[in-house]
Structure formats: structure tokens, C-alpha cells
Design a protein around this motif. Structure first.
Motif, PDB file in Angstrom:
ATOM      1  N   UNK A  60       0.798  -1.222   0.000  1.00 56.29           N
ATOM      2  CA  UNK A  60       0.000   0.000   0.000  1.00 56.29           C
ATOM      3  C   UNK A  60       0.832   1.274   0.000  1.00 56.29           C
ATOM      4  N   UNK A  61       2.032   1.195   0.567  1.00 56.69           N
ATOM      5  CA  UNK A  61       2.918   2.352   0.691  1.00 56.69           C
ATOM      6  C   UNK A  61       4.316   1.807   0.942  1.00 56.69           C
ATOM      7  N   UNK A  62       5.337   2.642   0.801  1.00 51.76           N
ATOM      8  CA  UNK A  62       6.693   2.146   1.089  1.00 51.76           C
ATOM      9  C   UNK A  62       6.774   1.557   2.503  1.00 51.76           C
ATOM     10  N   UNK A  63       7.146   0.286   2.563  1.00 50.83           N
ATOM     11  CA  UNK A  63       7.309  -0.388   3.845  1.00 50.83           C
ATOM     12  C   UNK A  63       6.051  -1.020   4.408  1.00 50.83           C
ATOM     13  N   UNK A  64       4.904  -0.818   3.755  1.00 51.05           N
ATOM     14  CA  UNK A  64       3.617  -1.287   4.287  1.00 51.05           C
ATOM     15  C   UNK A  64       2.914  -2.220   3.305  1.00 51.05           C
ATOM     16  N   UNK A  65       2.576  -3.418   3.779  1.00 52.68           N
ATOM     17  CA  UNK A  65       1.842  -4.377   2.954  1.00 52.68           C
ATOM     18  C   UNK A  65       0.604  -4.851   3.701  1.00 52.68           C
ATOM     19  N   UNK A  99       6.163  -3.488   7.870  1.00 48.72           N
ATOM     20  CA  UNK A  99       4.871  -3.404   8.552  1.00 48.72           C
ATOM     21  C   UNK A  99       3.867  -4.168   7.690  1.00 48.72           C
ATOM     22  N   UNK A 100       3.214  -5.154   8.291  1.00 52.09           N
ATOM     23  CA  UNK A 100       2.239  -5.949   7.551  1.00 52.09           C
ATOM     24  C   UNK A 100       0.912  -5.986   8.300  1.00 52.09           C
ATOM     25  N   UNK A 101      -0.145  -5.744   7.564  1.00 53.23           N
ATOM     26  CA  UNK A 101      -1.506  -5.867   8.077  1.00 53.23           C
ATOM     27  C   UNK A 101      -2.128  -7.063   7.382  1.00 53.23           C
ATOM     28  N   UNK A 102      -2.301  -8.153   8.112  1.00 57.57           N
ATOM     29  CA  UNK A 102      -2.979  -9.301   7.547  1.00 57.57           C
ATOM     30  C   UNK A 102      -4.467  -9.034   7.554  1.00 57.57           C
ATOM     31  N   UNK A 121      -6.972   5.948   7.224  1.00 59.82           N
ATOM     32  CA  UNK A 121      -6.931   6.903   8.343  1.00 59.82           C
ATOM     33  C   UNK A 121      -5.706   6.678   9.214  1.00 59.82           C
ATOM     34  N   UNK A 122      -5.390   5.419   9.480  1.00 58.82           N
ATOM     35  CA  UNK A 122      -4.256   5.088  10.340  1.00 58.82           C
ATOM     36  C   UNK A 122      -2.935   5.571   9.749  1.00 58.82           C
ATOM     37  N   UNK A 123      -2.766   5.370   8.453  1.00 58.65           N
ATOM     38  CA  UNK A 123      -1.493   5.686   7.817  1.00 58.65           C
ATOM     39  C   UNK A 123      -1.514   6.998   7.042  1.00 58.65           C
ATOM     40  N   UNK A 129       4.133   6.013  10.544  1.00 57.08           N
ATOM     41  CA  UNK A 129       5.039   4.926  10.173  1.00 57.08           C
ATOM     42  C   UNK A 129       6.199   4.820  11.159  1.00 57.08           C
ATOM     43  N   UNK A 130       6.820   5.944  11.470  1.00 57.38           N
ATOM     44  CA  UNK A 130       7.958   5.918  12.386  1.00 57.38           C
ATOM     45  C   UNK A 130       7.547   5.519  13.792  1.00 57.38           C
TER      46      UNK A 130
END
Length: 146
Positions: A60-65, A99-102, A121-123, A129-130
Motif C-alpha cells: 500500500x505504501x513504502x514499507x507497508x503491505x 509493517x504488515x496488516x494481515x 486513516x491510520x497511515x 510509520x515511524x
């Protein structure tokens, strides 16, 4: 239910996990949901198989799946897991993720109407992220989600 309610109910927030490969990271991400009977093992296998076929369509974003699959691939209940990795893993397209959101949904409506808006909303804030990466405990993540 909200994202936070799903995470607390399923005890599915895990911080600073160790993964050698992206496949390990996906398995670690879904382990809490498997243990709570939210998904079947085949769901995890299907996410990995689909990633091999299509690439990581869920970054979804750099570092986030947000790995996920279709409901018929082994979803028993709606659920989320939230995992941070000690060190990023490289996905097939070359992107580092830590960072992974299953995510498992019993219908596409849950996916588009409930989950995506909560995650956006969270991201929404770069600083989130930090803060997430620095979190050392489940309680810190819960505090950030509130």
C-alpha cells in the motif's frame, strides 16, 4: 467491528518479529488469525501462491503491505493482524516491507467499506510509520491505534 477491536479480540498484534523472507513474513502475519480459527492454512498458501503469480499487489505504501486473498480461499471470519518486523524483507518486486496488516474478509463489502477506510486513516500521517516502527510492545501499537 473496528480494526482495533479485531486486533484485540484475536490477539493479533505482534511487534519486532523475525522473518528471513517475504514468505516467512506472510506466514508470521497470518499465524494469529490461523490460531484463532479466523482463516484456514490454505488462505496463507493462496496469498503466497498469488504473490508468486502477480507480484505483491497488496503493498500500500513504502514499507507497508496488506496481504489478503479472496474470501473463498479459506476465510472463516473477518479479521486483521498487525505485524512489525525487526528488519524489512524484500518482496518479489524489490520493495522492502517491515509493517504488515494481515486481512481476511468474508465478503468484498467488508474489504472496501470497512477495512480500507480504517487503514487509510491510520497511515494518513507520515509520522505514524515511524511511531509504529519504534513501538516495542503490543500496548504501544494499541495506543497508536486509539
Amino acid at each position: 467491528m473496528t480494526l482495533l477491536e479485531y486486533l484485540v479480540k484475536n490477539d493479533s498484534i505482534k511487534v519486532k518479529q523475525k522473518a528471513e523472507t517475504w514468505e516467512d513474513a506472510v506466514r508470521i502475519t497470518f499465524r494469529p488469525l490461523l490460531e484463532k480459527g479466523v482463516i484456514k492454512e490454505e488462505y496463507i498458501d493462496s496469498v503466497i501462491e498469488r504473490t508468486h503469480e502477480l507480484g505483491p499487489y497488496y503493498i500500500l505504501a513504502p514499507g507497508l503491505a496488506m496481504p489478503h486473498e479472496r474470501p473463498e480461499k479459506g476465510v472463516l471470519k473477518d479479521g486483521f493482524s498487525f505485524i512489525t518486523l525487526e528488519k524489512p524483507v524484500v518482496f518479489p518486486d524489490g520493495q522492502d516491507v517491515d509493517i504488515l496488516l494481515g486481512f481476511s474478509a468474508t465478503s468484498s463489502e467488508v474489504h472496501s467499506n470497512e477495512s480500507i477506510p480504517q487503514i487509510v486513516m491510520l497511515f494518513d500521517d507520515e509520522a505514524a510509520f515511524e511511531k509504529i516502527r519504534k513501538a516495542e510492545s503490543t500496548d504501544e501499537i494499541i495506543g497508536l491505534l486509539k
